[in-house]
Design an enzyme around this catalytic site. Sequence first.
Site, mmCIF file in Angstrom:
data_model
loop_
_atom_site.group_PDB
_atom_site.id
_atom_site.type_symbol
_atom_site.label_atom_id
_atom_site.label_comp_id
_atom_site.label_asym_id
_atom_site.label_seq_id
_atom_site.Cartn_x
_atom_site.Cartn_y
_atom_site.Cartn_z
ATOM 1 N N SER A 7 7.754 -5.012 6.735
ATOM 2 C CA SER A 7 6.370 -4.831 7.156
ATOM 3 C C SER A 7 5.588 -6.110 6.908
ATOM 4 O O SER A 7 5.465 -6.560 5.764
ATOM 5 C CB SER A 7 5.727 -3.689 6.378
ATOM 6 O OG SER A 7 4.326 -3.729 6.583
ATOM 7 N N HIS A 30 8.032 -4.606 11.419
ATOM 8 C CA HIS A 30 7.086 -3.487 11.362
ATOM 9 C C HIS A 30 5.663 -4.050 11.318
ATOM 10 O O HIS A 30 5.320 -4.822 10.429
ATOM 11 C CB HIS A 30 7.387 -2.648 10.119
ATOM 12 C CG HIS A 30 6.589 -1.402 9.982
ATOM 13 N ND1 HIS A 30 6.892 -0.236 10.663
ATOM 14 C CD2 HIS A 30 5.483 -1.118 9.237
ATOM 15 C CE1 HIS A 30 6.025 0.710 10.323
ATOM 16 N NE2 HIS A 30 5.145 0.196 9.471
ATOM 17 N N ASP A 32 1.774 -3.138 11.107
ATOM 18 C CA ASP A 32 0.830 -2.087 10.723
ATOM 19 C C ASP A 32 -0.548 -2.360 11.322
ATOM 20 O O ASP A 32 -1.211 -3.318 10.942
ATOM 21 C CB ASP A 32 0.726 -2.006 9.196
ATOM 22 C CG ASP A 32 1.960 -1.385 8.571
ATOM 23 O OD1 ASP A 32 2.313 -0.260 8.972
ATOM 24 O OD2 ASP A 32 2.570 -2.028 7.695
ATOM 25 N N MET A 34 -4.289 -1.090 11.655
ATOM 26 C CA MET A 34 -5.246 -0.200 10.963
ATOM 27 C C MET A 34 -6.658 -0.487 11.475
ATOM 28 O O MET A 34 -7.023 -1.644 11.664
ATOM 29 C CB MET A 34 -5.195 -0.446 9.457
ATOM 30 C CG MET A 34 -3.810 -0.317 8.848
ATOM 31 S SD MET A 34 -3.902 -0.396 7.052
ATOM 32 C CE MET A 34 -2.157 -0.510 6.631
ATOM 33 N N HIS A 63 3.160 0.364 14.165
ATOM 34 C CA HIS A 63 2.740 1.607 13.484
ATOM 35 C C HIS A 63 1.218 1.672 13.586
ATOM 36 O O HIS A 63 0.517 0.933 12.894
ATOM 37 C CB HIS A 63 3.222 1.544 12.029
ATOM 38 C CG HIS A 63 2.792 2.704 11.184
ATOM 39 N ND1 HIS A 63 2.889 2.698 9.812
ATOM 40 C CD2 HIS A 63 2.264 3.914 11.511
ATOM 41 C CE1 HIS A 63 2.449 3.839 9.311
ATOM 42 N NE2 HIS A 63 2.048 4.594 10.319
ATOM 43 N N MET A 65 -2.075 3.095 12.775
ATOM 44 C CA MET A 65 -2.866 3.942 11.873
ATOM 45 C C MET A 65 -4.311 3.856 12.344
ATOM 46 O O MET A 65 -5.171 3.235 11.709
ATOM 47 C CB MET A 65 -2.691 3.461 10.424
ATOM 48 C CG MET A 65 -1.329 3.832 9.855
ATOM 49 S SD MET A 65 -0.881 2.866 8.418
ATOM 50 C CE MET A 65 -0.250 1.407 9.247
ATOM 51 N N MET A 134 5.871 9.460 6.257
ATOM 52 C CA MET A 134 5.205 8.534 5.325
ATOM 53 C C MET A 134 5.539 8.938 3.889
ATOM 54 O O MET A 134 5.428 10.112 3.526
ATOM 55 C CB MET A 134 3.689 8.573 5.513
ATOM 56 C CG MET A 134 3.173 7.977 6.821
ATOM 57 S SD MET A 134 3.571 6.233 7.067
ATOM 58 C CE MET A 134 2.816 5.458 5.639
ATOM 59 N N GLY A 141 -0.202 -1.599 1.414
ATOM 60 C CA GLY A 141 1.131 -1.897 0.924
ATOM 61 C C GLY A 141 1.146 -1.824 -0.599
ATOM 62 O O GLY A 141 0.098 -1.720 -1.250
ATOM 63 N N GLY A 142 2.350 -1.854 -1.156
ATOM 64 C CA GLY A 142 2.493 -1.955 -2.600
ATOM 65 C C GLY A 142 2.209 -0.690 -3.383
ATOM 66 O O GLY A 142 2.070 -0.739 -4.607
ATOM 67 N N ASP A 172 8.418 5.086 5.294
ATOM 68 C CA ASP A 172 7.507 3.946 5.145
ATOM 69 C C ASP A 172 6.608 4.195 3.946
ATOM 70 O O ASP A 172 5.874 5.187 3.924
ATOM 71 C CB ASP A 172 6.678 3.819 6.442
ATOM 72 C CG ASP A 172 5.699 2.653 6.425
ATOM 73 O OD1 ASP A 172 5.768 1.824 5.502
ATOM 74 O OD2 ASP A 172 4.874 2.594 7.358
ATOM 75 N N GLY A 174 6.508 2.312 -0.260
ATOM 76 C CA GLY A 174 7.177 2.296 -1.559
ATOM 77 C C GLY A 174 8.694 2.228 -1.471
ATOM 78 O O GLY A 174 9.375 2.526 -2.455
ATOM 79 N N SER A 195 6.360 -4.907 0.493
ATOM 80 C CA SER A 195 6.383 -5.710 -0.735
ATOM 81 C C SER A 195 7.806 -5.979 -1.214
ATOM 82 O O SER A 195 8.067 -7.040 -1.789
ATOM 83 C CB SER A 195 5.542 -5.043 -1.823
ATOM 84 O OG SER A 195 5.781 -3.662 -1.870
HETATM 85 C C1 DX5 Z 1 1.218 1.530 4.574
HETATM 86 C C2 DX5 Z 1 1.959 0.863 5.687
HETATM 87 C C3 DX5 Z 1 3.265 0.335 5.274
HETATM 88 C C4 DX5 Z 1 3.194 -0.739 4.198
HETATM 89 C C5 DX5 Z 1 4.378 -0.533 3.298
HETATM 90 O O1 DX5 Z 1 0.201 2.307 5.060
HETATM 91 O O2 DX5 Z 1 2.191 1.772 6.763
HETATM 92 O O3 DX5 Z 1 4.050 -0.117 6.369
HETATM 93 O O4 DX5 Z 1 3.240 -2.046 4.680
HETATM 94 O O5 DX5 Z 1 4.304 -1.418 2.245
HETATM 95 P P1 DX5 Z 1 5.230 -1.244 0.955
HETATM 96 O O6 DX5 Z 1 6.645 -1.324 1.423
HETATM 97 O O7 DX5 Z 1 4.824 -2.365 0.075
HETATM 98 O O8 DX5 Z 1 4.916 0.117 0.373
HETATM 99 ZN ZN ZN Z 2 3.656 1.161 8.303
#
Ligand code: DX5
Ligand code: ZN
Length: 232
Positions: A7, A30, A32, A34, A63, A65, A134, A141-142, A172, A174, A195
């Site tokens: 990602s 990937h 994201d 948003m 993705h 969101m 999810m 992230g993270g 997706d 953690g 991450s």
């Molecule tokens: C969170 C995103 C993920 C995010 C995952 O809403 O959809 O794609 O980047 O990041 P990690 O792998 O650090 O949880």
């Molecule tokens: Zn994502």
Amino acid sequence: MAQINPSILSADFARLADEARAVEGADWLHVDVMDNHFVPNLTLGVPVVQSLRKATDTPLDCHLMIEDPDRWAPSFVEAGAGSVTFHAEAAAAPVRLAREIRALGARASMALKPATPIEPFEDLLPELDMILVMTVEPGFGGQAFLDIMLPKIRRTRALIERHGLPLWLQVDGGVSADTIERCAEAGADVFVAGSAVYGADDPAAAVRGLRASAERAAAAASGRGGSGGSGR
Ligand code: DX5
Ligand code: ZN
């Protein structure tokens, strides 16, 4: 075969082309998207996807969101996405939207937030190429992996198998060396990692390590008689 999708949310946005090339062994990149409405964070849109498409040969897994994916998803296909994921909670007409994404030539995928069950969508599965379960609340992230999502991954895999569908099952949030084996054992076969890839000293090596772990866990699970077959 496990697929690993780094990602770029965890990448350096000022150096996206380099960051995309740093994970060239990955299956998909990937992306994201948003909108600060569907989730409390704002990232990027169609112009960045257009530029990324020119910067890498790795296919783009977008993705979304965002609110109103019915209106915006087709633009991401036209910008070069090979797969477009909309959220079940946001789509007004998911069947029409999935058909439109496919008709434009991309894979159609639907995501479920942690509190959204898979069961109401059983009849829609043939319209989709991938389901995203999810494993964190979307937006950042993270975050820490939600173990409480493992039963939903198992139930989703069981539904896919019951209907004999070629759907991919993505997770997706953690996903890391510590958690990917649990996801694979539960039946996931596409793994997003932000991450865990971009936080590593060698992102390409991190992709290879995650893939090897997932494949080992999936092989062990199938040796025990398959994943999720009981629906639990
Ligand atoms: C969170 C995103 C993920 C995010 C995952 O809403 O959809 O794609 O980047 O990041 P990690 O792998 O650090 O949880
Ligand atoms: Zn994502």
